[in-house]
Design an enzyme around this catalytic site. Structure first.
Site, mmCIF file in Angstrom:
data_model
loop_
_atom_site.group_PDB
_atom_site.id
_atom_site.type_symbol
_atom_site.label_atom_id
_atom_site.label_comp_id
_atom_site.label_asym_id
_atom_site.label_seq_id
_atom_site.Cartn_x
_atom_site.Cartn_y
_atom_site.Cartn_z
ATOM 1 N N PRO A 18 0.833 -1.209 0.000
ATOM 2 C CA PRO A 18 0.000 0.000 0.000
ATOM 3 C C PRO A 18 0.865 1.255 0.000
ATOM 4 C CG PRO A 18 -0.051 -1.069 2.166
ATOM 5 C CD PRO A 18 0.686 -1.981 1.235
ATOM 6 N N ALA A 20 0.237 5.531 0.023
ATOM 7 C CA ALA A 20 -0.651 6.697 -0.024
ATOM 8 C C ALA A 20 -0.264 7.584 -1.200
ATOM 9 C CB ALA A 20 -0.536 7.479 1.281
ATOM 10 N N CYS A 101 2.137 2.765 10.145
ATOM 11 C CA CYS A 101 2.410 4.120 9.644
ATOM 12 C C CYS A 101 3.120 4.958 10.713
ATOM 13 C CB CYS A 101 1.094 4.793 9.231
ATOM 14 S SG CYS A 101 1.379 6.481 8.680
ATOM 15 N N GLY A 202 10.455 -4.709 2.648
ATOM 16 C CA GLY A 202 11.530 -3.758 2.905
ATOM 17 C C GLY A 202 12.727 -3.936 2.010
HETATM 18 C C1 LIG Z 1 4.854 7.039 -1.035
HETATM 19 C C2 LIG Z 1 4.636 5.969 0.008
HETATM 20 C C3 LIG Z 1 3.395 5.849 0.603
HETATM 21 C C4 LIG Z 1 3.164 4.840 1.556
HETATM 22 N N1 LIG Z 1 1.896 4.677 2.068
HETATM 23 C C5 LIG Z 1 1.630 3.600 2.859
HETATM 24 C C6 LIG Z 1 0.292 3.294 3.254
HETATM 25 O O1 LIG Z 1 -0.678 3.971 2.884
HETATM 26 N N2 LIG Z 1 0.116 2.190 4.040
HETATM 27 C C7 LIG Z 1 1.155 1.402 4.459
HETATM 28 O O2 LIG Z 1 0.934 0.421 5.165
HETATM 29 N N3 LIG Z 1 2.411 1.672 4.092
HETATM 30 C C8 LIG Z 1 2.672 2.729 3.297
HETATM 31 N N4 LIG Z 1 3.943 2.952 2.869
HETATM 32 C C9 LIG Z 1 5.009 2.020 3.281
HETATM 33 C C10 LIG Z 1 5.202 0.922 2.235
HETATM 34 O O3 LIG Z 1 4.014 0.174 2.023
HETATM 35 C C11 LIG Z 1 6.333 -0.045 2.651
HETATM 36 O O4 LIG Z 1 6.000 -0.650 3.869
HETATM 37 C C12 LIG Z 1 7.673 0.672 2.800
HETATM 38 O O5 LIG Z 1 7.879 1.643 1.784
HETATM 39 C C13 LIG Z 1 8.846 -0.348 2.750
HETATM 40 O O6 LIG Z 1 8.820 -1.070 1.559
HETATM 41 P P1 LIG Z 1 9.845 -0.756 0.328
HETATM 42 O O7 LIG Z 1 11.231 -0.889 0.895
HETATM 43 O O8 LIG Z 1 9.509 -1.798 -0.699
HETATM 44 O O9 LIG Z 1 9.606 0.660 -0.110
HETATM 45 C C14 LIG Z 1 4.209 3.965 1.946
HETATM 46 C C15 LIG Z 1 5.469 4.117 1.343
HETATM 47 C C16 LIG Z 1 5.692 5.088 0.382
HETATM 48 C C17 LIG Z 1 7.051 5.203 -0.260
#
Ligand SMILES: Cc1cc2nc3c(=O)[nH]c(=O)nc-3n(C[C@H](O)[C@H](O)[C@H](O)COP(=O)(O)O)c2cc1C
Length: 315
Positions: A18, A20, A101, A202
């Site tokens: 997810p 935002a 969050c 992550g």
């Molecule tokens: C732009 C943006 C918006 C995010 N919004 C949410 C959200 O609405 N809900 C949520 O659980 N995590 C949110 N996250 C966190 C990501 O889902 C994820 O847990 C985090 O970025 C780590 O994963 P990654 O290393 O693949 O980026 C958001 C991350 C980013 C970069």
């Protein structure tokens, strides 16, 4: 009480995390086309759902191809989260609760990752939801509040014992935000200690990262956020890499045009399309000038013109 069998079986272990402002229905549909095993809405305020806020309800649009699709809710009041879940459950296959969050606006109300301070409360949310809705209930967490208070294993057990169908873990603490590296040792430990499906998350930016973390941790699936930002084709690359050990390079401009078509279909607001145009053009030669031009655009027609001009001069 729900059991682990309630969590849908995924065709692929790569899941669109997810995000935002990013994972609108058009973006999710494109990720689905490229093979993500599951999609999540961006996090949605339960009280806004209950109040029937128009902008929030638009975040709940779903494409028929999105199967399974989760709605991610947040809130600090269990009755309100249950009411929101009941209002939307027909459209979704999974109800997910955001307990990860780290944004101040959310944690100051006791929601999001602030809930990691109180695993019993998370248990209460899961229990109440699981007995009130007909969909599997899942939770997305971080490792804990800070490196002195890492409690992902404890929270995961509470989720499992309270009727949760799966748990997703971002391998950082609330305090870390996005700094440092995601800690996959703790994610692996959670997978070893509980029986419901575990989704690790992550720092997966390439198919190689995906395979390495999947094999290391033994998780059931991995969520990808930043690695899919502007590049939903990563899901196809991952599938190909897991199957054949190789994958094709993406064409981000072509992906943007595909996104735009879906965005028009779903009436995604212009500011969101503009943000995406910038994200889809990160990381290629000459992209800086293109992004400066995109930031000046006031209509989708102008964005299309910028993209076409860039393609003409770079090819
Ligand atoms: C732009 C943006 C918006 C995010 N919004 C949410 C959200 O609405 N809900 C949520 O659980 N995590 C949110 N996250 C966190 C990501 O889902 C994820 O847990 C985090 O970025 C780590 O994963 P990654 O290393 O693949 O980026 C958001 C991350 C980013 C970069």
């Amino acid at each position: 009480m729900k059991s682990k069998s309630d969590f849908p079986k995924l065709k692929n272990p790569s899941v669109l995390s997810p995000m935002a402002g990013v994972t609108d229905v058009a973006f999710r549909t494109l990720a689905k086309k490229y093979g993500t095993g599951m999609t999540y809405t961006e996090f949605v305020s339960s009280s806004a759902v209950v109040r029937g806020n128009k902008d929030t309800l638009r975040m709940l649009d779903v494409d028929p191809s999105e199967k399974p699709v989760a709605v991610q809710l947040y809130g600090n009041n269990v009755e309100e989260v249950v009411e929101a879940a009941k209002a939307v459950e027909k459209k979704f296959d999974v109800i997910d609760v955001n307990c990860g969050c780290p944004v101040w606006k959310v944690i100051k109300t006791g929601a999001g990752s602030a809930m990691l301070n109180n695993p019993e409360l998370i248990g209460k949310f899961v229990n109440k939801l699981a007995s009130s809705v007909s969909r599997p209930v899942t939770v997305k967490i971080r490792l804990g509040i800070n490196d002195k208070k890492i409690n992902a294993v404890e929270v995961a057990k509470v989720v499992e014992d309270s009727g949760g169908a799966a748990i997703a873990i971002h391998g950082r603490t609330q305090k870390q935000g996005y700094s440092g590296k995601a800690n996959w040792d703790v994610i692996k430990e959670v997978k070893e200690k509980i029986n419901i499906p575990v989704i690790g998350n992550g720092d997966v930016f390439t198919p190689e990262d995906f395979k390495e973390k999947l094999e290391f941790s033994g998780v059931d699936a991995i969520m990808i956020a930043r690695g899919a930002l502007g590049n939903p084709y990563i899901f196809k690359q991952i599938t190909d890499y897991l199957k054949n050990g190789s994958y094709k390079k993406e064409n981000r401009i072509q992906q943007f045009f595909e996104y735009l078509e879906l965005a028009n279909k779903y009436k995604i607001p212009f500011y969101s399309i503009k943000l995406k145009s910038v994200a889809f053009t990160k990381g290629f030669v000459g992209g800086g000038i293109l992004r400066t031009n995109l930031n000046k655009c006031n209509s989708t027609e102008e964005i299309v013109k910028c993209m076409n001009e860039f393609t003409d001069t770079s090819s």
